[in-house]
Design an enzyme around this catalytic site. Structure first.
Site, PDB file in Angstrom:
ATOM      1  N   LEU A  94       3.525  -4.314  13.241  1.00  0.00           N
ATOM      2  CA  LEU A  94       4.353  -3.300  13.899  1.00  0.00           C
ATOM      3  C   LEU A  94       4.807  -2.258  12.886  1.00  0.00           C
ATOM      4  O   LEU A  94       5.106  -2.597  11.726  1.00  0.00           O
ATOM      5  CB  LEU A  94       5.584  -3.967  14.530  1.00  0.00           C
ATOM      6  CG  LEU A  94       5.306  -5.022  15.603  1.00  0.00           C
ATOM      7  CD1 LEU A  94       6.609  -5.483  16.243  1.00  0.00           C
ATOM      8  CD2 LEU A  94       4.348  -4.508  16.663  1.00  0.00           C
ATOM      9  N   GLY A 140       1.932  -8.363  13.395  1.00  0.00           N
ATOM     10  CA  GLY A 140       1.313  -7.762  14.584  1.00  0.00           C
ATOM     11  C   GLY A 140      -0.191  -7.584  14.439  1.00  0.00           C
ATOM     12  O   GLY A 140      -0.917  -7.596  15.433  1.00  0.00           O
ATOM     13  N   ASN A 162       3.936 -13.607   9.521  1.00  0.00           N
ATOM     14  CA  ASN A 162       4.938 -13.714   8.461  1.00  0.00           C
ATOM     15  C   ASN A 162       6.333 -13.274   8.913  1.00  0.00           C
ATOM     16  O   ASN A 162       7.101 -12.742   8.113  1.00  0.00           O
ATOM     17  CB  ASN A 162       4.499 -12.886   7.236  1.00  0.00           C
ATOM     18  CG  ASN A 162       4.303 -11.410   7.562  1.00  0.00           C
ATOM     19  OD1 ASN A 162       3.862 -11.082   8.642  1.00  0.00           O
ATOM     20  ND2 ASN A 162       4.640 -10.538   6.633  1.00  0.00           N
TER      21      ASN A 162
HETATM   22  C1  LIG Z   1      10.066  -7.213   9.556  1.00  0.00           C
HETATM   23  C2  LIG Z   1       9.825  -7.796  10.915  1.00  0.00           C
HETATM   24  C3  LIG Z   1      10.727  -7.217  11.930  1.00  0.00           C
HETATM   25  C4  LIG Z   1      10.767  -7.418  13.230  1.00  0.00           C
HETATM   26  C5  LIG Z   1       9.875  -8.222  14.055  1.00  0.00           C
HETATM   27  C6  LIG Z   1      10.386  -8.385  15.402  1.00  0.00           C
HETATM   28  C7  LIG Z   1       9.967  -9.267  16.280  1.00  0.00           C
HETATM   29  C8  LIG Z   1       8.896 -10.281  16.065  1.00  0.00           C
HETATM   30  C9  LIG Z   1       8.331 -10.626  17.324  1.00  0.00           C
HETATM   31  C10 LIG Z   1       7.035 -10.709  17.627  1.00  0.00           C
HETATM   32  C11 LIG Z   1       5.941 -10.994  16.719  1.00  0.00           C
HETATM   33  C12 LIG Z   1       5.012  -9.864  16.552  1.00  0.00           C
HETATM   34  C13 LIG Z   1       5.672  -8.879  15.726  1.00  0.00           C
HETATM   35  C14 LIG Z   1       5.524  -8.834  14.434  1.00  0.00           C
HETATM   36  C15 LIG Z   1       6.430  -8.036  13.565  1.00  0.00           C
HETATM   37  C16 LIG Z   1       5.706  -7.079  12.677  1.00  0.00           C
HETATM   38  O1  LIG Z   1       4.530  -6.830  12.805  1.00  0.00           O
HETATM   39  S1  LIG Z   1       6.672  -6.292  11.525  1.00  0.00           S
HETATM   40  C17 LIG Z   1       5.539  -5.677  10.336  1.00  0.00           C
HETATM   41  C18 LIG Z   1       5.195  -6.752   9.387  1.00  0.00           C
HETATM   42  N1  LIG Z   1       4.199  -6.278   8.463  1.00  0.00           N
HETATM   43  C19 LIG Z   1       4.146  -6.670   7.211  1.00  0.00           C
HETATM   44  O2  LIG Z   1       4.929  -7.483   6.776  1.00  0.00           O
HETATM   45  C20 LIG Z   1       3.085  -6.026   6.339  1.00  0.00           C
HETATM   46  C21 LIG Z   1       3.691  -5.027   5.437  1.00  0.00           C
HETATM   47  N2  LIG Z   1       2.666  -4.305   4.694  1.00  0.00           N
HETATM   48  C22 LIG Z   1       1.989  -4.845   3.652  1.00  0.00           C
HETATM   49  O3  LIG Z   1       2.142  -5.994   3.287  1.00  0.00           O
HETATM   50  C23 LIG Z   1       1.019  -3.937   2.962  1.00  0.00           C
HETATM   51  O4  LIG Z   1       1.316  -2.618   3.309  1.00  0.00           O
HETATM   52  C24 LIG Z   1      -0.477  -4.234   3.299  1.00  0.00           C
HETATM   53  C25 LIG Z   1      -0.900  -5.554   2.654  1.00  0.00           C
HETATM   54  C26 LIG Z   1      -0.706  -4.280   4.790  1.00  0.00           C
HETATM   55  C27 LIG Z   1      -1.354  -3.086   2.709  1.00  0.00           C
HETATM   56  O5  LIG Z   1      -1.096  -2.941   1.333  1.00  0.00           O
HETATM   57  P1  LIG Z   1      -1.566  -1.619   0.576  1.00  0.00           P
HETATM   58  O6  LIG Z   1      -2.966  -1.312   0.956  1.00  0.00           O
HETATM   59  O7  LIG Z   1      -1.233  -1.809  -0.845  1.00  0.00           O
HETATM   60  O8  LIG Z   1      -0.705  -0.450   1.228  1.00  0.00           O
HETATM   61  P2  LIG Z   1       0.838  -0.101   0.931  1.00  0.00           P
HETATM   62  O9  LIG Z   1       1.646  -1.336   0.909  1.00  0.00           O
HETATM   63  O10 LIG Z   1       0.912   0.809  -0.228  1.00  0.00           O
HETATM   64  O11 LIG Z   1       1.212   0.703   2.280  1.00  0.00           O
HETATM   65  C28 LIG Z   1       0.889   2.080   2.446  1.00  0.00           C
HETATM   66  C29 LIG Z   1       2.091   2.769   3.097  1.00  0.00           C
HETATM   67  O12 LIG Z   1       2.296   2.200   4.387  1.00  0.00           O
HETATM   68  C30 LIG Z   1       3.629   1.683   4.478  1.00  0.00           C
HETATM   69  N3  LIG Z   1       3.580   0.498   5.372  1.00  0.00           N
HETATM   70  C31 LIG Z   1       2.932  -0.636   5.164  1.00  0.00           C
HETATM   71  N4  LIG Z   1       3.104  -1.471   6.198  1.00  0.00           N
HETATM   72  C32 LIG Z   1       3.907  -0.825   7.074  1.00  0.00           C
HETATM   73  C33 LIG Z   1       4.426  -1.175   8.348  1.00  0.00           C
HETATM   74  N5  LIG Z   1       4.180  -2.359   8.952  1.00  0.00           N
HETATM   75  N6  LIG Z   1       5.214  -0.278   8.971  1.00  0.00           N
HETATM   76  C34 LIG Z   1       5.485   0.925   8.407  1.00  0.00           C
HETATM   77  N7  LIG Z   1       4.994   1.310   7.195  1.00  0.00           N
HETATM   78  C35 LIG Z   1       4.218   0.434   6.543  1.00  0.00           C
HETATM   79  C36 LIG Z   1       3.991   1.343   3.056  1.00  0.00           C
HETATM   80  O13 LIG Z   1       5.384   1.254   2.909  1.00  0.00           O
HETATM   81  C37 LIG Z   1       3.380   2.508   2.308  1.00  0.00           C
HETATM   82  O14 LIG Z   1       4.213   3.626   2.522  1.00  0.00           O
HETATM   83  P3  LIG Z   1       4.426   4.698   1.356  1.00  0.00           P
HETATM   84  O15 LIG Z   1       3.076   5.261   1.048  1.00  0.00           O
HETATM   85  O16 LIG Z   1       5.032   3.951   0.198  1.00  0.00           O
HETATM   86  O17 LIG Z   1       5.370   5.706   1.927  1.00  0.00           O
END
Ligand SMILES: CC/C=C\C/C=C\C/C=C\CC/C=C/CC(=O)SCCNC(=O)CCNC(=O)[C@H](O)C(C)(C)COP(=O)(O)OP(=O)(O)OC[C@H]1O[C@@H](n2cnc3c(N)ncnc32)[C@H](O)[C@@H]1OP(=O)(O)O
Length: 289
Positions: A94, A140, A162
């Site tokens: 998400l 997600g 996670n």
């Molecule tokens: C926190 C959870 C909150 C609420 C959940 C609520 C309910 C749960 C109920 C139902 C279940 C289903 C729902 C699930 C919840 C979610 O999906 S929350 C999102 C969880 N995602 C993560 O934990 C992954 C986070 N991202 C990473 O680990 C890395 O980005 C990844 C390994 C995917 C890629 O790495 P890399 O190629 O090195 O890229 P960067 O880390 O540099 O990322 C590039 C830019 O994108 C931004 N970014 C990354 N992920 C997200 C995201 N999910 N949302 C918004 N932005 C994101 C990152 O900050 C970088 O931005 P920047 O360039 O620094 O400005």
């Protein structure tokens, strides 16, 4: 959007899917958040998530995804392969900016309902679905993958749910989709630990079906999977899948607005906002290290 088309001739009553009266309106045609490539010869459609840089899942992406699923149902495609067009990431889950800081009630509710809708359309699709996990698939991103019928994954990436480590409880329909893929105790451990598994670990416990080394191989394995249904009447296959998945679908269909309200309340709690905020900051800070 005509939900009845999705479950045409199926035993899941369309009125359940109409519960929230959502209508599809393409939100972002100019941004091309989803790319669709239908192979006329094989009838297979390759759907690529295309929200750079990491396919974080926004309201607009969910809306467009639902529109694409409707189109594929209409086109009666033979099968769908879901992949990413971003480097190294299938989907980062998400879009955290939909959750933080303090989203408006109106936006969050729409966001959540379209997330639900995307899951319903994918989970109940009449055609066979393959996820080609060609990059990391946390949270997600993993939900999209486990909602497909078959999973292929490239080596050296991570997949899992996670939510727990960041203080979040995955919603029940997400747990049900995981339980449908993994035997009970593995599903529970994956959820409670919130561990992200690498490709080999994911294969070893059955979270993914095959490891592939490149896209060409993924398309060949997908074709083999679709071919297993070539001699099965389409309607019988679709109904069997939808009836088999009916309990999982019903759990959400009957509780859509309470599910959305419950998550809005959870997301807006100051403690949750604080946790998501520091998690988001740590993601940004990681880059500076
Ligand atoms: C926190 C959870 C909150 C609420 C959940 C609520 C309910 C749960 C109920 C139902 C279940 C289903 C729902 C699930 C919840 C979610 O999906 S929350 C999102 C969880 N995602 C993560 O934990 C992954 C986070 N991202 C990473 O680990 C890395 O980005 C990844 C390994 C995917 C890629 O790495 P890399 O190629 O090195 O890229 P960067 O880390 O540099 O990322 C590039 C830019 O994108 C931004 N970014 C990354 N992920 C997200 C995201 N999910 N949302 C918004 N932005 C994101 C990152 O900050 C970088 O931005 P920047 O360039 O620094 O400005």
């Amino acid at each position: 959007m005509n939900f009845s088309r999705l479950i045409k001739n199926c035993s899941i009553p369309s009125r359940w899917l109409l519960a929230n009266n959502i209508r599809y309106q393409s939100s972002s045609a100019a941004q091309n958040l989803i790319q669709v490539d239908i192979n006329e010869e094989t009838g297979v459609s390759v759907v690529s998530l295309n929200r750079k840089p990491v396919n974080s899942l926004s309201l607009e992406l969910f809306k467009d995804f639902c529109g694409v699923m409707d189109d594929l149902e209409r086109e009666k495609v033979r099968g769908m392969v879901l992949k990413s067009s971003c480097d190294n990431v299938f989907s980062s889950g998400l879009d955290i900016t939909e959750l933080y800081p303090n989203p408006s009630e109106e936006r969050f509710e729409a966001f959540w309902l379209w997330f639900q809708e995307s899951w319903l359309k994918l989970y109940a699709s009449s055609f066979p679905t393959v996820a080609f996990v060609n990059g990391h698939a946390p949270a997600g991103g993993c939900v999209f993958a486990i909602s497909c019928e078959y999973r292929l994954m490239l080596p050296y990436y991570k997949i899992g749910l996670n939510e727990a480590p960041v203080g979040i409880v995955a919603t029940e329909w997400v747990m049900n989709s995981l339980r449908a893929v993994l035997p009970g105790k593995n599903a529970e451990r994956l959820l409670t630990s919130g561990r992200l598994l690498d490709t080999q670990e994911a294969f070893d416990i059955g979270l993914i079906d095959q490891i592939v080394n490149n896209e060409e191989e993924a398309m060949a394995r997908s074709e083999e999977f679709f071919a297993t249904f070539d001699n099965v009447p389409k309607l019988a296959r679709a109904l069997t899948k939808q009836v088999y998945r009916k309990n999982d679908l019903n759990q959400l269909i009957k509780n859509r607005s309470s599910d959305a309200k419950q998550f809005l309340n959870h997301i807006l709690r100051p403690e949750t906002q604080k946790i998501i905020g520091s998690y988001f900051k740590s993601l940004k800070d990681r880059k500076k290290d």
